[in-house]
Design a protein around this motif. Sequence first.
Motif, PDB file in Angstrom:
ATOM      1  N   VAL A   1       0.865  -1.176   0.000  1.00  0.00           N
ATOM      2  CA  VAL A   1       0.000   0.000   0.000  1.00  0.00           C
ATOM      3  C   VAL A   1       0.901   1.224   0.000  1.00  0.00           C
ATOM      4  O   VAL A   1       1.695   1.424   0.920  1.00  0.00           O
ATOM      5  CB  VAL A   1      -0.939   0.035   1.228  1.00  0.00           C
ATOM      6  CG1 VAL A   1      -1.801   1.297   1.199  1.00  0.00           C
ATOM      7  CG2 VAL A   1      -1.807  -1.217   1.290  1.00  0.00           C
ATOM      8  N   GLY A   2       0.793   2.009  -1.069  1.00  0.00           N
ATOM      9  CA  GLY A   2       1.579   3.225  -1.193  1.00  0.00           C
ATOM     10  C   GLY A   2       0.713   4.456  -1.044  1.00  0.00           C
ATOM     11  O   GLY A   2      -0.515   4.390  -1.166  1.00  0.00           O
ATOM     12  N   ILE A   3       1.371   5.585  -0.797  1.00  0.00           N
ATOM     13  CA  ILE A   3       0.682   6.871  -0.688  1.00  0.00           C
ATOM     14  C   ILE A   3       1.278   7.832  -1.702  1.00  0.00           C
ATOM     15  O   ILE A   3       2.499   7.932  -1.832  1.00  0.00           O
ATOM     16  CB  ILE A   3       0.839   7.477   0.721  1.00  0.00           C
ATOM     17  CG1 ILE A   3       0.111   6.628   1.755  1.00  0.00           C
ATOM     18  CG2 ILE A   3       0.333   8.919   0.757  1.00  0.00           C
ATOM     19  CD1 ILE A   3       0.321   7.113   3.183  1.00  0.00           C
ATOM     20  N   LYS A   4       0.411   8.538  -2.409  1.00  0.00           N
ATOM     21  CA  LYS A   4       0.807   9.662  -3.254  1.00  0.00           C
ATOM     22  C   LYS A   4       0.015  10.861  -2.772  1.00  0.00           C
ATOM     23  O   LYS A   4      -1.216  10.885  -2.851  1.00  0.00           O
ATOM     24  CB  LYS A   4       0.511   9.378  -4.734  1.00  0.00           C
ATOM     25  CG  LYS A   4       0.623  10.587  -5.657  1.00  0.00           C
ATOM     26  CD  LYS A   4       2.011  11.164  -5.686  1.00  0.00           C
ATOM     27  CE  LYS A   4       2.083  12.362  -6.632  1.00  0.00           C
ATOM     28  NZ  LYS A   4       3.215  13.222  -6.321  1.00  0.00           N
ATOM     29  N   ASN A   5       0.719  11.852  -2.231  1.00  0.00           N
ATOM     30  CA  ASN A   5       0.080  13.094  -1.811  1.00  0.00           C
ATOM     31  C   ASN A   5       0.010  14.017  -3.020  1.00  0.00           C
ATOM     32  O   ASN A   5       1.039  14.379  -3.588  1.00  0.00           O
ATOM     33  CB  ASN A   5       0.874  13.750  -0.681  1.00  0.00           C
ATOM     34  CG  ASN A   5       0.840  12.909   0.573  1.00  0.00           C
ATOM     35  OD1 ASN A   5      -0.220  12.565   1.070  1.00  0.00           O
ATOM     36  ND2 ASN A   5       2.010  12.554   1.075  1.00  0.00           N
ATOM     37  N   VAL A   6      -1.186  14.373  -3.415  1.00  0.00           N
ATOM     38  CA  VAL A   6      -1.389  15.196  -4.606  1.00  0.00           C
ATOM     39  C   VAL A   6      -1.432  16.659  -4.173  1.00  0.00           C
ATOM     40  O   VAL A   6      -2.273  17.041  -3.361  1.00  0.00           O
ATOM     41  CB  VAL A   6      -2.699  14.802  -5.327  1.00  0.00           C
ATOM     42  CG1 VAL A   6      -2.903  15.650  -6.573  1.00  0.00           C
ATOM     43  CG2 VAL A   6      -2.688  13.314  -5.676  1.00  0.00           C
ATOM     44  N   THR A   7      -0.515  17.473  -4.728  1.00  0.00           N
ATOM     45  CA  THR A   7      -0.476  18.896  -4.375  1.00  0.00           C
ATOM     46  C   THR A   7      -0.640  19.752  -5.625  1.00  0.00           C
ATOM     47  O   THR A   7      -0.359  19.308  -6.737  1.00  0.00           O
ATOM     48  CB  THR A   7       0.853  19.280  -3.686  1.00  0.00           C
ATOM     49  OG1 THR A   7       1.890  19.322  -4.661  1.00  0.00           O
ATOM     50  CG2 THR A   7       1.212  18.304  -2.576  1.00  0.00           C
ATOM     51  N   ILE A   8      -1.060  20.980  -5.432  1.00  0.00           N
ATOM     52  CA  ILE A   8      -1.224  21.920  -6.545  1.00  0.00           C
ATOM     53  C   ILE A   8       0.120  22.235  -7.195  1.00  0.00           C
ATOM     54  O   ILE A   8       0.170  22.719  -8.326  1.00  0.00           O
ATOM     55  CB  ILE A   8      -1.946  23.210  -6.085  1.00  0.00           C
ATOM     56  CG1 ILE A   8      -2.417  24.045  -7.284  1.00  0.00           C
ATOM     57  CG2 ILE A   8      -1.044  24.019  -5.163  1.00  0.00           C
ATOM     58  CD1 ILE A   8      -3.450  23.394  -8.150  1.00  0.00           C
TER      59      ILE A   8
ATOM     60  N   GLY B   1      -1.461  22.612 -17.054  1.00  0.00           N
ATOM     61  CA  GLY B   1      -2.221  22.395 -18.281  1.00  0.00           C
ATOM     62  C   GLY B   1      -3.306  21.341 -18.168  1.00  0.00           C
ATOM     63  O   GLY B   1      -4.023  21.085 -19.133  1.00  0.00           O
ATOM     64  N   HIS B   2      -3.479  20.722 -17.001  1.00  0.00           N
ATOM     65  CA  HIS B   2      -4.441  19.604 -16.858  1.00  0.00           C
ATOM     66  C   HIS B   2      -5.274  19.786 -15.602  1.00  0.00           C
ATOM     67  O   HIS B   2      -5.069  19.066 -14.636  1.00  0.00           O
ATOM     68  CB  HIS B   2      -3.681  18.284 -16.788  1.00  0.00           C
ATOM     69  CG  HIS B   2      -4.516  17.078 -17.059  1.00  0.00           C
ATOM     70  ND1 HIS B   2      -5.165  16.372 -16.074  1.00  0.00           N
ATOM     71  CD2 HIS B   2      -4.807  16.442 -18.215  1.00  0.00           C
ATOM     72  CE1 HIS B   2      -5.797  15.341 -16.605  1.00  0.00           C
ATOM     73  NE2 HIS B   2      -5.591  15.360 -17.902  1.00  0.00           N
ATOM     74  N   PHE B   3      -6.156  20.548 -15.493  1.00  0.00           N
ATOM     75  CA  PHE B   3      -6.654  21.625 -16.330  1.00  0.00           C
ATOM     76  C   PHE B   3      -6.576  22.886 -15.501  1.00  0.00           C
ATOM     77  O   PHE B   3      -6.916  22.834 -14.319  1.00  0.00           O
ATOM     78  CB  PHE B   3      -8.095  21.345 -16.750  1.00  0.00           C
ATOM     79  CG  PHE B   3      -8.233  20.043 -17.520  1.00  0.00           C
ATOM     80  CD1 PHE B   3      -7.945  20.005 -18.878  1.00  0.00           C
ATOM     81  CD2 PHE B   3      -8.614  18.876 -16.887  1.00  0.00           C
ATOM     82  CE1 PHE B   3      -8.082  18.820 -19.590  1.00  0.00           C
ATOM     83  CE2 PHE B   3      -8.741  17.690 -17.599  1.00  0.00           C
ATOM     84  CZ  PHE B   3      -8.475  17.651 -18.951  1.00  0.00           C
ATOM     85  N   PRO B   4      -6.172  24.020 -16.058  1.00  0.00           N
ATOM     86  CA  PRO B   4      -5.949  25.223 -15.243  1.00  0.00           C
ATOM     87  C   PRO B   4      -7.163  25.656 -14.423  1.00  0.00           C
ATOM     88  O   PRO B   4      -7.021  26.048 -13.268  1.00  0.00           O
ATOM     89  CB  PRO B   4      -5.578  26.288 -16.275  1.00  0.00           C
ATOM     90  CG  PRO B   4      -5.043  25.523 -17.439  1.00  0.00           C
ATOM     91  CD  PRO B   4      -5.811  24.223 -17.459  1.00  0.00           C
ATOM     92  N   SER B   5      -8.365  25.547 -14.982  1.00  0.00           N
ATOM     93  CA  SER B   5      -9.551  25.992 -14.248  1.00  0.00           C
ATOM     94  C   SER B   5     -10.102  24.925 -13.300  1.00  0.00           C
ATOM     95  O   SER B   5     -10.848  25.242 -12.377  1.00  0.00           O
ATOM     96  CB  SER B   5     -10.645  26.424 -15.224  1.00  0.00           C
ATOM     97  OG  SER B   5     -11.034  25.323 -16.026  1.00  0.00           O
ATOM     98  N   ARG B   6      -9.742  23.663 -13.512  1.00  0.00           N
ATOM     99  CA  ARG B   6     -10.179  22.557 -12.643  1.00  0.00           C
ATOM    100  C   ARG B   6      -9.098  21.488 -12.663  1.00  0.00           C
ATOM    101  O   ARG B   6      -9.139  20.553 -13.457  1.00  0.00           O
ATOM    102  CB  ARG B   6     -11.507  21.975 -13.138  1.00  0.00           C
ATOM    103  CG  ARG B   6     -11.909  20.655 -12.490  1.00  0.00           C
ATOM    104  CD  ARG B   6     -13.052  20.792 -11.524  1.00  0.00           C
ATOM    105  NE  ARG B   6     -13.715  19.585 -11.113  1.00  0.00           N
ATOM    106  CZ  ARG B   6     -13.187  18.583 -10.422  1.00  0.00           C
ATOM    107  NH1 ARG B   6     -11.917  18.571 -10.135  1.00  0.00           N
ATOM    108  NH2 ARG B   6     -13.913  17.562 -10.026  1.00  0.00           N
TER     109      ARG B   6
ATOM    110  N   GLY C   1      -4.765  18.261  -3.003  1.00  0.00           N
ATOM    111  CA  GLY C   1      -5.241  18.058  -1.639  1.00  0.00           C
ATOM    112  C   GLY C   1      -5.663  16.631  -1.354  1.00  0.00           C
ATOM    113  O   GLY C   1      -5.806  16.250  -0.192  1.00  0.00           O
ATOM    114  N   ASP C   2      -5.855  15.836  -2.407  1.00  0.00           N
ATOM    115  CA  ASP C   2      -6.232  14.437  -2.206  1.00  0.00           C
ATOM    116  C   ASP C   2      -5.001  13.604  -1.854  1.00  0.00           C
ATOM    117  O   ASP C   2      -3.879  13.921  -2.258  1.00  0.00           O
ATOM    118  CB  ASP C   2      -6.877  13.852  -3.465  1.00  0.00           C
ATOM    119  CG  ASP C   2      -8.290  14.363  -3.693  1.00  0.00           C
ATOM    120  OD1 ASP C   2      -8.934  14.814  -2.726  1.00  0.00           O
ATOM    121  OD2 ASP C   2      -8.747  14.307  -4.856  1.00  0.00           O
ATOM    122  N   GLN C   3      -5.228  12.552  -1.108  1.00  0.00           N
ATOM    123  CA  GLN C   3      -4.177  11.589  -0.812  1.00  0.00           C
ATOM    124  C   GLN C   3      -4.595  10.256  -1.419  1.00  0.00           C
ATOM    125  O   GLN C   3      -5.589   9.665  -1.009  1.00  0.00           O
ATOM    126  CB  GLN C   3      -3.965  11.440   0.696  1.00  0.00           C
ATOM    127  CG  GLN C   3      -2.807  10.520   1.034  1.00  0.00           C
ATOM    128  CD  GLN C   3      -2.576  10.406   2.523  1.00  0.00           C
ATOM    129  OE1 GLN C   3      -3.399   9.839   3.240  1.00  0.00           O
ATOM    130  NE2 GLN C   3      -1.460  10.945   2.989  1.00  0.00           N
TER     131      GLN C   3
END
Length: 161
Positions: free
Chosen positions: A49-56, A63-68, A118-120
């Motif tokens: 089980v791995g973790i990837k912390n997703v940050t801005i 480019g994927h995607f600037p508004s969302r 912000g998702d993990q």
Amino acid sequence: MSMDTANNDQGTDLGKVIDISRIIQMIPHRYPFLMVDRVVQVVANESAVGIKNVTINEPFFQGHFPSRPVFPGVLIIESMAQTAAVLVVETLGESAEGKLVYFMSVENCRFRKPVGPGDQLMIHVFKERSRGNVWKFRGEAKVDGVLVAEATYAAMILDEK
């Protein structure tokens, strides 16, 4: 210490915890393509089980995607593959450190929900089988316990040279 033993509420051994400094020793990926930050559970020859912390701050969000901003699905699959690579090294030992892992196939891939800053990602990988240097895995990625992606994939482990 870079590796500890994790326990659940019942005190049952859940396997090793592997931090980023050890992951970098185990697999050849580096920024900006290192897609696993920590492995919180690994049972050699079975699962991880791995973790990837997703940050801005991830470069692809420009480019994927600037508004969302949406974490690219193919990178979720890459996170699964890198977590599986840690499992392979943990299974085979130090002689496997730094070897390259090449995708051979990705099957039954499904993206269920978007992942964003912000998702993990909790990346669950399960070894289905191996023969020689070819390994097959089943992977699931979850955010807050909700399945966001899944796939079955095969990879070949080769020397870097």
